[in-house]
Design a protein around this motif. Structure first.
Motif, PDB file in Angstrom:
ATOM      1  N   GLY A  91      10.625  -1.464   6.796  1.00  0.00           N
ATOM      2  CA  GLY A  91       9.374  -2.416   6.536  1.00  0.00           C
ATOM      3  C   GLY A  91       8.119  -1.378   6.988  1.00  0.00           C
ATOM      4  O   GLY A  91       7.960  -1.041   8.481  1.00  0.00           O
ATOM      5  N   ASP A  92       7.147  -1.062   6.449  1.00  0.00           N
ATOM      6  CA  ASP A  92       5.957  -0.327   6.908  1.00  0.00           C
ATOM      7  C   ASP A  92       4.832  -1.396   7.423  1.00  0.00           C
ATOM      8  O   ASP A  92       4.846  -2.460   6.978  1.00  0.00           O
ATOM      9  N   MET A  93       3.884  -0.697   8.367  1.00  0.00           N
ATOM     10  CA  MET A  93       3.128  -1.801   8.723  1.00  0.00           C
ATOM     11  C   MET A  93       1.568  -1.318   8.708  1.00  0.00           C
ATOM     12  O   MET A  93       0.774  -2.115   9.291  1.00  0.00           O
ATOM     13  N   ASP A  94       1.383  -0.095   8.377  1.00  0.00           N
ATOM     14  CA  ASP A  94      -0.151   0.560   8.363  1.00  0.00           C
ATOM     15  C   ASP A  94      -0.720  -0.106   7.130  1.00  0.00           C
ATOM     16  O   ASP A  94      -0.515  -0.389   6.040  1.00  0.00           O
ATOM     17  N   ALA A  95      -2.149  -0.061   7.255  1.00  0.00           N
ATOM     18  CA  ALA A  95      -3.046  -0.608   6.358  1.00  0.00           C
ATOM     19  C   ALA A  95      -3.781   0.456   5.539  1.00  0.00           C
ATOM     20  O   ALA A  95      -3.601   1.783   5.977  1.00  0.00           O
ATOM     21  N   LEU A  96      -4.835   0.104   4.808  1.00  0.00           N
ATOM     22  CA  LEU A  96      -5.606   0.907   4.104  1.00  0.00           C
ATOM     23  C   LEU A  96      -7.159   1.008   4.637  1.00  0.00           C
ATOM     24  O   LEU A  96      -7.494   0.083   5.031  1.00  0.00           O
ATOM     25  N   ALA A  97      -7.684   2.200   4.518  1.00  0.00           N
ATOM     26  CA  ALA A  97      -9.406   2.289   5.022  1.00  0.00           C
ATOM     27  C   ALA A  97     -10.124   1.811   3.615  1.00  0.00           C
ATOM     28  O   ALA A  97     -10.634   2.684   2.970  1.00  0.00           O
ATOM     29  N   MET A  98     -10.351   0.429   3.644  1.00  0.00           N
ATOM     30  CA  MET A  98     -11.190  -0.146   2.538  1.00  0.00           C
ATOM     31  C   MET A  98     -11.615  -1.552   2.912  1.00  0.00           C
ATOM     32  O   MET A  98     -10.908  -2.166   3.787  1.00  0.00           O
ATOM     33  N   PRO A  99     -12.653  -1.969   2.425  1.00  0.00           N
ATOM     34  CA  PRO A  99     -13.022  -3.235   2.820  1.00  0.00           C
ATOM     35  C   PRO A  99     -12.167  -4.185   1.852  1.00  0.00           C
ATOM     36  O   PRO A  99     -11.440  -4.055   0.948  1.00  0.00           O
ATOM     37  N   GLU A 100     -12.282  -5.483   2.317  1.00  0.00           N
ATOM     38  CA  GLU A 100     -11.560  -6.708   1.730  1.00  0.00           C
ATOM     39  C   GLU A 100     -12.469  -7.670   0.971  1.00  0.00           C
ATOM     40  O   GLU A 100     -13.380  -8.174   1.787  1.00  0.00           O
ATOM     41  N   ASP A 101     -12.308  -8.053  -0.115  1.00  0.00           N
ATOM     42  CA  ASP A 101     -13.020  -9.196  -0.818  1.00  0.00           C
ATOM     43  C   ASP A 101     -12.155 -10.010  -1.548  1.00  0.00           C
ATOM     44  O   ASP A 101     -12.527 -10.556  -2.476  1.00  0.00           O
ATOM     45  N   SER A 102     -10.654 -10.379  -1.027  1.00  0.00           N
ATOM     46  CA  SER A 102      -9.991 -11.204  -1.455  1.00  0.00           C
ATOM     47  C   SER A 102     -10.517 -12.790  -1.416  1.00  0.00           C
ATOM     48  O   SER A 102      -9.681 -13.541  -2.154  1.00  0.00           O
ATOM     49  N   GLY A 103     -11.439 -13.077  -0.694  1.00  0.00           N
ATOM     50  CA  GLY A 103     -11.856 -14.467  -0.360  1.00  0.00           C
ATOM     51  C   GLY A 103     -10.629 -15.267   0.472  1.00  0.00           C
ATOM     52  O   GLY A 103     -10.610 -16.603   0.644  1.00  0.00           O
ATOM     53  N   LEU A 104      -9.557 -14.710   1.017  1.00  0.00           N
ATOM     54  CA  LEU A 104      -8.518 -15.442   1.646  1.00  0.00           C
ATOM     55  C   LEU A 104      -9.005 -16.079   2.963  1.00  0.00           C
ATOM     56  O   LEU A 104      -9.947 -15.581   3.746  1.00  0.00           O
ATOM     57  N   ALA A 105      -8.387 -17.157   3.536  1.00  0.00           N
ATOM     58  CA  ALA A 105      -8.903 -17.683   4.614  1.00  0.00           C
ATOM     59  C   ALA A 105      -8.637 -16.763   5.915  1.00  0.00           C
ATOM     60  O   ALA A 105      -9.146 -16.805   6.988  1.00  0.00           O
ATOM     61  N   PHE A 106      -7.543 -15.812   5.591  1.00  0.00           N
ATOM     62  CA  PHE A 106      -6.980 -14.995   6.877  1.00  0.00           C
ATOM     63  C   PHE A 106      -7.262 -13.508   6.504  1.00  0.00           C
ATOM     64  O   PHE A 106      -6.692 -12.449   6.915  1.00  0.00           O
TER      65      PHE A 106
END
Length: 410
Positions: A91-106
């Motif tokens: 399982g990989d753990m890293d993220a991407l360098a970009m903004p989030e606009d999902s609207g998720l509560a978390f």
């Protein structure tokens, strides 16, 4: 209600009895860890907060746990009741360098960083698979290596972990390996894969074109590199379509052209930057040899010169046919017959699990997690700033990881 909620196991094999129900019972833990990771994404090879979250989630389990040195990885080894081979689950753990606009509560609380490729879900599912298999370790003949990997997004974290011994962490070489990758553009709960190439290589290249600068009003006193660079774009696309078979494809993209500083100056240099993706090592080698040749000849026709640089990325991801066949049989048996189809076509994106599959028979498979109420082809895809995943699919991932290990260590 989504397919991931309604599937029922179809096998009476005692190894898999109640496996999906057990994965669903772990769903609160899986979701909680996923959301924790999603709120606090990290980039690259150093993921101290993510690493700490994984270590905390594994506490209380009888595992041999080690941390990486060159990167913030975690290796956890579960020994079964009897001797036997080693199987690896990643399982990989890293993220991407970009903004989030999902609207998720978390949603991400870290500016400019987002788990847009679902690695937070991979990590959470693998932790729950470790917990599930720990409860069934009496059924295991051998050991399971849980590979929690940083740096998949362009940092070759898998290669770092291989160099630090992940494939021998159980005391003997890994004999079979599996990685699941979630996707928002496939039916929720479906596990799909294919034999042979499933994802492409990815290499980045740069061509610098050098002419002679001058006044924009008098181009005949200069050697303009801009027309040469422009001609290269079309010529490179023609090269790909005319020199390489569509049945062993190459995808070449020019993503950046840079030249000049103002409107009335002919620059001395122009630069092209792009990527090339292939499904075989042979075509990969050939296309990287052809790019500089094409550019050199076009530059010469314009009176310019060139220099070429390539940054080698990930190799093609190739699945072992026997492992894929068995994996899809397991998915159909544990999840239901419509949850383990064979994938029709490979993807031209890249994956560093390819480094593991170069050394170990195994498979990369996709887990569908299209959100309810959206058609898969309309859902925001992985790497979108609006992507989100159906969390009910997580139990299918956990159960598939566990079934794969139980089957390999029977």
């Amino acid at each position: 209600m989504t397919p991931a909620d309604t599937a029922t196991p179809l096998t009476d094999d005692p190894r898999f009895s109640g496996l999906l129900d057990a994965a669903r019972a772990l769903q609160p833990r899986t979701v909680a860890l996923r959301r924790q990771l999603h709120k606090h994404p990290e980039l690259g090879l150093r993921l101290p907060r993510s690493q700490a979250a994984v270590l905390h989630a594994l506490e209380g389990l009888d595992l041999h746990v080690t941390k990486g040195e060159s990167c913030d990885s975690v290796i956890a080894v579960l020994n079964g009741a009897r001797p036997g081979p080693s199987v690896l689950l990643r399982g990989d753990m890293d993220a991407l360098a970009m903004p989030e606009d999902s609207g998720l509560a978390f949603a991400s609380e870290e500016p400019g960083t987002m788990h847009a490729c679902g690695h937070d879900t991979h990590t959470a599912m693998l932790v729950s698979a470790a917990r599930l298999l720990h409860s069934r370790r009496e059924a295991l003949s051998g050991r399971v290596i849980f590979m929690f990997q940083p740096g998949e997004e362009g940092h070759a974290g898998a290669r770092h972990m291989i160099e630090e011994g992940v494939l021998d962490a159980g005391g003997r070489p890994v004999e079979r390996a599996l990685a699941l990758h979630i996707t928002a553009t496939a039916t929720s709960g479906v596990i799909t894969s294919r034999p042979g190439p499933i994802m492409a290589s990815a290499d980045a290249w740069t061509v610098k074109v050098t002419g002679r600068g001058g006044h924009g009003a008098m181009p005949f006193h200069a050697v303009d590199p801009v027309p040469a660079a422009a001609a290269m774009v079309g010529a490179l696309q023609t090269m790909v379509t005319r020199r390489f078979s569509v049945f062993d494809p190459a995808v070449l993209t020019v993503g950046r052209i840079t030249a000049g500083t103002t409107s009335n100056v002919i620059p001395e240099t122009a630069e092209l930057e792009g990527t090339v993706r292939t499904m075989s090592d042979t075509v990969r080698k050939q296309v990287l040899e052809e790019i500089p040749k094409v550019c050199q000849h076009i530059a010469a026709a314009h009176g310019c010169s060139t220099s070429f640089d390539v940054v080698t990325g990930y190799p093609p991801t190739r699945n072992d046919p026997d492992v894929v066949t068995r994996l899809l049989e397991l998915a159909s048996a544990v999840l239901g017959p419509r949850f383990g189809p064979t994938m029709a076509d490979p993807l031209m994106a890249a994956e560093d699990f390819s480094f593991v599959l170069q050394k170990v028979p195994g498979a990369l498979a996709f887990l569908g997690a299209c959100p309810p109420g959206i058609e898969p082809d309309k859902a925001p895809p992985n790497h979108s700033n609006r992507v989100h995943f159906d969390e009910s699919a997580f139990a299918h991932g956990v159960a598939t990881y566990a079934a794969f290990a139980l089957d390999a260590l029977r």
